[in-house]
Motif scaffolding. Sequence first.
Motif, PDB file in Angstrom:
ATOM      1  N   LEU A   1      45.741  36.653  37.293  1.00 32.29           N
ATOM      2  CA  LEU A   1      45.333  35.247  37.222  1.00 32.29           C
ATOM      3  C   LEU A   1      45.628  34.655  35.849  1.00 32.29           C
ATOM      4  O   LEU A   1      46.182  33.560  35.731  1.00 32.29           O
ATOM      5  CB  LEU A   1      43.843  35.113  37.538  1.00 32.29           C
ATOM      6  CG  LEU A   1      43.388  35.436  38.963  1.00 32.29           C
ATOM      7  CD1 LEU A   1      41.872  35.277  39.082  1.00 32.29           C
ATOM      8  CD2 LEU A   1      44.093  34.540  39.983  1.00 32.29           C
ATOM      9  N   LEU A   2      45.259  35.394  34.809  1.00 29.42           N
ATOM     10  CA  LEU A   2      45.450  34.888  33.451  1.00 29.42           C
ATOM     11  C   LEU A   2      46.929  34.745  33.098  1.00 29.42           C
ATOM     12  O   LEU A   2      47.309  33.888  32.305  1.00 29.42           O
ATOM     13  CB  LEU A   2      44.759  35.818  32.441  1.00 29.42           C
ATOM     14  CG  LEU A   2      43.224  35.806  32.480  1.00 29.42           C
ATOM     15  CD1 LEU A   2      42.658  36.833  31.512  1.00 29.42           C
ATOM     16  CD2 LEU A   2      42.680  34.418  32.145  1.00 29.42           C
TER      17      LEU A   2
ATOM     18  N   SER B   1      36.181  38.353  39.167  1.00 24.73           N
ATOM     19  CA  SER B   1      37.295  38.042  38.276  1.00 24.73           C
ATOM     20  C   SER B   1      37.072  36.718  37.559  1.00 24.73           C
ATOM     21  O   SER B   1      37.281  36.608  36.347  1.00 24.73           O
ATOM     22  CB  SER B   1      38.604  38.001  39.073  1.00 24.73           C
ATOM     23  OG  SER B   1      38.867  39.250  39.665  1.00 24.73           O
ATOM     24  N   LEU B   2      36.645  35.700  38.310  1.00 30.81           N
ATOM     25  CA  LEU B   2      36.423  34.383  37.708  1.00 30.81           C
ATOM     26  C   LEU B   2      35.232  34.396  36.757  1.00 30.81           C
ATOM     27  O   LEU B   2      35.225  33.676  35.749  1.00 30.81           O
ATOM     28  CB  LEU B   2      36.224  33.331  38.801  1.00 30.81           C
ATOM     29  CG  LEU B   2      37.470  33.024  39.649  1.00 30.81           C
ATOM     30  CD1 LEU B   2      37.137  31.988  40.722  1.00 30.81           C
ATOM     31  CD2 LEU B   2      38.621  32.544  38.780  1.00 30.81           C
ATOM     32  N   GLU B   3      34.227  35.214  37.065  1.00 35.37           N
ATOM     33  CA  GLU B   3      33.091  35.351  36.153  1.00 35.37           C
ATOM     34  C   GLU B   3      33.559  35.916  34.812  1.00 35.37           C
ATOM     35  O   GLU B   3      33.176  35.420  33.741  1.00 35.37           O
ATOM     36  CB  GLU B   3      32.033  36.286  36.754  1.00 35.37           C
ATOM     37  CG  GLU B   3      31.164  35.649  37.823  1.00 35.37           C
ATOM     38  CD  GLU B   3      30.229  36.659  38.449  1.00 35.37           C
ATOM     39  OE1 GLU B   3      29.992  37.720  37.832  1.00 35.37           O
ATOM     40  OE2 GLU B   3      29.740  36.399  39.557  1.00 35.37           O
TER      41      GLU B   3
ATOM     42  N   SER C   1      43.184  31.276  42.833  1.00 32.68           N
ATOM     43  CA  SER C   1      42.170  31.906  43.682  1.00 32.68           C
ATOM     44  C   SER C   1      41.915  31.069  44.928  1.00 32.68           C
ATOM     45  O   SER C   1      41.800  31.600  46.041  1.00 32.68           O
ATOM     46  CB  SER C   1      40.864  32.091  42.906  1.00 32.68           C
ATOM     47  OG  SER C   1      41.033  32.975  41.824  1.00 32.68           O
ATOM     48  N   GLU C   2      41.845  29.761  44.744  1.00 30.52           N
ATOM     49  CA  GLU C   2      41.601  28.879  45.882  1.00 30.52           C
ATOM     50  C   GLU C   2      42.772  28.928  46.865  1.00 30.52           C
ATOM     51  O   GLU C   2      42.572  28.940  48.083  1.00 30.52           O
ATOM     52  CB  GLU C   2      41.374  27.446  45.399  1.00 30.52           C
ATOM     53  CG  GLU C   2      40.949  26.500  46.501  1.00 30.52           C
ATOM     54  CD  GLU C   2      40.400  25.194  45.969  1.00 30.52           C
ATOM     55  OE1 GLU C   2      40.304  24.253  46.755  1.00 30.52           O
ATOM     56  OE2 GLU C   2      40.064  25.128  44.771  1.00 30.52           O
TER      57      GLU C   2
ATOM     58  N   HIS D   1      32.969  22.965  39.836  1.00 33.52           N
ATOM     59  CA  HIS D   1      33.755  24.097  40.302  1.00 33.52           C
ATOM     60  C   HIS D   1      33.429  24.324  41.774  1.00 33.52           C
ATOM     61  O   HIS D   1      32.366  24.829  42.105  1.00 33.52           O
ATOM     62  CB  HIS D   1      33.407  25.336  39.463  1.00 33.52           C
ATOM     63  CG  HIS D   1      34.384  26.458  39.638  1.00 33.52           C
ATOM     64  ND1 HIS D   1      34.400  27.257  40.755  1.00 33.52           N
ATOM     65  CD2 HIS D   1      35.388  26.906  38.844  1.00 33.52           C
ATOM     66  CE1 HIS D   1      35.355  28.154  40.631  1.00 33.52           C
ATOM     67  NE2 HIS D   1      35.969  27.973  39.484  1.00 33.52           N
ATOM     68  N   GLY D   2      34.350  23.959  42.663  1.00 33.56           N
ATOM     69  CA  GLY D   2      34.039  23.935  44.085  1.00 33.56           C
ATOM     70  C   GLY D   2      34.499  25.123  44.905  1.00 33.56           C
ATOM     71  O   GLY D   2      34.303  25.141  46.122  1.00 33.56           O
ATOM     72  N   LEU D   3      35.094  26.159  44.291  1.00 25.32           N
ATOM     73  CA  LEU D   3      35.620  27.267  45.072  1.00 25.32           C
ATOM     74  C   LEU D   3      34.507  28.005  45.818  1.00 25.32           C
ATOM     75  O   LEU D   3      34.635  28.299  47.005  1.00 25.32           O
ATOM     76  CB  LEU D   3      36.380  28.251  44.175  1.00 25.32           C
ATOM     77  CG  LEU D   3      36.944  29.491  44.875  1.00 25.32           C
ATOM     78  CD1 LEU D   3      37.896  29.090  45.992  1.00 25.32           C
ATOM     79  CD2 LEU D   3      37.648  30.400  43.876  1.00 25.32           C
TER      80      LEU D   3
END
Length: 214
Positions: free
Chosen positions: A15-16, A47-49, A72-73, A102-104
Amino acid sequence: MKVPDMIVADFKSALLNIDRIKAAEIFKDIYAEDQSFESLEHLTAKSLEKIGDEWENGQVSLSQVYMSGVISEELIENYLPDDEVFYNDNIKIAIGVLQDYHGLGKKIIYSVLKAGGYKIIDFGEGLTVEEIVNKTLKNDINILLISTLMLSSALKVKNVVDILRDNNSPVKVIVGGAPFRLDNDLWQKVDADFDGKNGSRVLKILNKYTGGGQ
């Protein structure tokens, strides 16, 4: 299902680095193991955390945080459960994101519950305490799902609950989001009725509470 830390680290790295191909491969491999959407939820959330923590510590840029959410979305969209017939239109359920945009997490919960046979009213994102209270009262909501990203927002849930109870609302409040995963007792501290750590858990709560599901 819990995803090994090593795979979470690999996914976070993809992701990064904005490596969509690598991220998609990891998603595909995880899902192939047990066909579990819950595993994908765990992978994405953890992962997002971690990326959020690194941003707060100045280790990653805001653009990396943003693109991690976008990727991710995009991936989640490909694995969301298909909609099924609604189970009970008499139970009015709503979901909203308190303060944060943040709506995911909300999208995942919304889709899982729809697939589980529930009709959900989407209150949206970036809601103030007053907005979410007013929408809940106006729509005579029976079950309110509140998602948060930051601890400061999670703590505001208590204000929501207090005002709803002052207005004699019988609504049951289910909370979820990163702060509630990090602190297992936080949902009780803000006087919520249930702790919804992920879509599968929320679905089980609703099935038990309403006596059904599909």
